[in-house]
Scaffold this motif. Structure first.
Motif, PDB file in Angstrom:
ATOM      1  N   ALA A 113       0.851  -1.192   0.000  1.00 29.74           N
ATOM      2  CA  ALA A 113       0.000   0.000   0.000  1.00 29.74           C
ATOM      3  C   ALA A 113       0.886   1.241   0.000  1.00 29.74           C
ATOM      4  N   PRO A 114       0.382   2.379  -0.497  1.00 30.64           N
ATOM      5  CA  PRO A 114       1.164   3.617  -0.434  1.00 30.64           C
ATOM      6  C   PRO A 114       1.483   3.983   1.017  1.00 30.64           C
ATOM      7  N   PRO A 115       2.501   4.800   1.229  1.00 31.36           N
ATOM      8  CA  PRO A 115       2.836   5.194   2.604  1.00 31.36           C
ATOM      9  C   PRO A 115       1.644   5.805   3.341  1.00 31.36           C
ATOM     10  N   ARG A 116       1.510   5.478   4.633  1.00 29.25           N
ATOM     11  CA  ARG A 116       0.513   6.048   5.541  1.00 29.25           C
ATOM     12  C   ARG A 116      -0.918   5.875   5.024  1.00 29.25           C
ATOM     13  N   THR A 117      -1.176   4.713   4.390  1.00 31.22           N
ATOM     14  CA  THR A 117      -2.481   4.469   3.781  1.00 31.22           C
ATOM     15  C   THR A 117      -2.988   3.071   4.125  1.00 31.22           C
ATOM     16  N   TYR A 118      -4.271   2.990   4.441  1.00 30.47           N
ATOM     17  CA  TYR A 118      -4.957   1.703   4.549  1.00 30.47           C
ATOM     18  C   TYR A 118      -5.715   1.452   3.254  1.00 30.47           C
ATOM     19  N   ARG A 119      -5.625   0.242   2.738  1.00 30.93           N
ATOM     20  CA  ARG A 119      -6.440  -0.166   1.595  1.00 30.93           C
ATOM     21  C   ARG A 119      -7.464  -1.191   2.065  1.00 30.93           C
ATOM     22  N   MET A 120      -8.720  -0.961   1.689  1.00 26.16           N
ATOM     23  CA  MET A 120      -9.821  -1.838   2.085  1.00 26.16           C
ATOM     24  C   MET A 120     -10.450  -2.433   0.828  1.00 26.16           C
TER      25      MET A 120
END
Length: 391
Positions: free
Chosen positions: A194-201
């Motif tokens: 995932a990109p930095p400082r990101t949550y993917r749902m």
């Protein structure tokens, strides 16, 4: 001086002990398991409300040092289509961006910080009984044959709380939420980080998958999958490879990286049944009180269990500081906390998916997620993560 016997050294117990010391009260934490961290596959997220409560008692720094931040959440359909992107709740406030941390690491750091602040923490102390002496003091009896005496008892001993059972033998048992959760952590070079400082749902056909990548390149991930309660024997027999194969089947038909991330994970995998406690009738008597999961366990879907436990510890200490007498302090604590925590438990239960959804239901869900995210372009301080304690 009043002395609290705190049963449970997970999240709520050490926080309550530190808050009590700030309130001028003494406390000892009694943890059932021996010293040493357990598996780190299970992780959690602390939101702004939990971090602000830690900051109120000067305990947020050590937690930041062992956790990684996230400011943004991206949501995707089962086909890999981006449904929307928004700031995570609370991320607009300085120093309060949500933090991800292995559960065992968080518990260890909180116990270490409590000890640094002067709290005694004893391990291998499994509670078996509580008695009240004629002069009103409480005596806790432990499975190793030892005893401890204090003026009050705080049950921070989790969803299977022994203190809760002693307070109210008729207390309802935890409720299975119709799903199980598997979580893990990959090595430093995970598939599709995932990109930095990101949550993917990812809203999959057979389950919900979320992940975030830490600064070292490893990816924390979890999967919420609808299904019946698994027996103790089945959970004990489960292996990391077995969980990986099971999730490979759940996410095989999705065009998302979920299956690849799970496949890239080694043995750092943990699977559990999901339970909650919708309402606990008895929170306290005149000498003992419940906090954290012992009072109001919540399903993991709203990711608020740890933050609520931290809030509990701080609010309880404030009540014991400001209200005359243990009984009035406990009643004040319950009055301040019950409505909020039961609302969060209900919210989390509503988010738990108890069955696979049809193609038509998935399309409607994706459209609703898109509409909701389109309205959430800026950081929000909502009732859930905007809660603050006036210490």
């Amino acid at each position: 001086m009043a002395h609290a016997l705190i049963i449970g050294g997970g999240v709520a117990g050490p926080v309550a002990a530190m808050a009590l010391r700030r309130a001028g009260l003494d406390a000892t934490v009694y943890e059932a398991v021996p010293a040493g961290a357990g598996p780190s596959g299970s992780f959690l997220t602390l939101f702004a409300n939990g971090l602000a409560a830690l900051r109120a008692i000067g305990a947020d720094g050590p937690v930041r040092a062992v956790s990684c931040p996230a400011d943004t959440v991206e949501s995707y359909s089962e086909t890999g289509r981006l449904l929307g992107r928004r700031p995570m709740s609370g991320s607009g406030e300085a120093g309060l961006s949500p933090r991800t941390v292995p559960r065992a690491v968080l518990c260890r750091v909180l116990r270490e910080e409590a000890a640094r602040q002067g709290v005694r923490v004893e391990h291998g102390k499994r509670l078996v009984g509580l008695t009240t002496r004629s002069h009103g003091r409480m005596v806790a009896s432990f499975a190793d044959g030892t005893h401890a005496e204090g003026t009050l008892v705080i049950g921070a001993d989790g969803i299977r709380s022994r203190v809760r059972a002693l307070l109210d033998p008729a207390a309802p048992p935890p409720r299975h939420t119709g799903q199980f959760t598997v979580s893990g952590r990959t090595g430093p070079r995970a598939a599709e980080p995932a990109p930095p400082r990101t949550y993917r749902m990812y809203y999959g056909r057979g389950g919900f998958f979320g992940c975030t990548t830490a600064p070292d390149g490893s990816t924390f991930w979890f999967a919420n999958v609808p299904g019946p309660e698994l027996s103790r024997a089945a959970l004990a027999a489960a292996t990391p490879d077995g969980w990986r194969r099971r999730l490979a089947e759940v996410f095989a038909a999705d065009r998302t990286p979920a299956a690849a991330i799970v496949a890239a994970t080694g043995d750092d995998v943990v699977g559990v049944n999901c339970y909650d406690l919708p309402s606990t009738p008895v929170w306290h008597d005149e000498r003992a009180v419940l906090i954290g999961d012992a009072a109001h366990a919540t399903a993991p879907n709203a990711a608020q269990g740890a933050s609520l436990a931290i809030e509990d510890g701080v609010v309880l200490a404030r009540c014991l500081r400001d209200l005359p007498g243990t009984a009035r302090a406990f009643a004040g604590y319950e009055r301040l906390r019950r409505e909020r925590v039961e609302r969060v438990v209900a919210l989390s239960a509503a988010l738990a998916r108890r069955r696979p959804v049809t193609a038509e239901e998935r399309r409607a869900r994706d459209a609703e997620v898109e509409r909701r995210l389109a309205r959430s372009a800026r950081p929000v301080r909502d009732w859930l993560t905007g809660y603050r304690i006036d210490w």
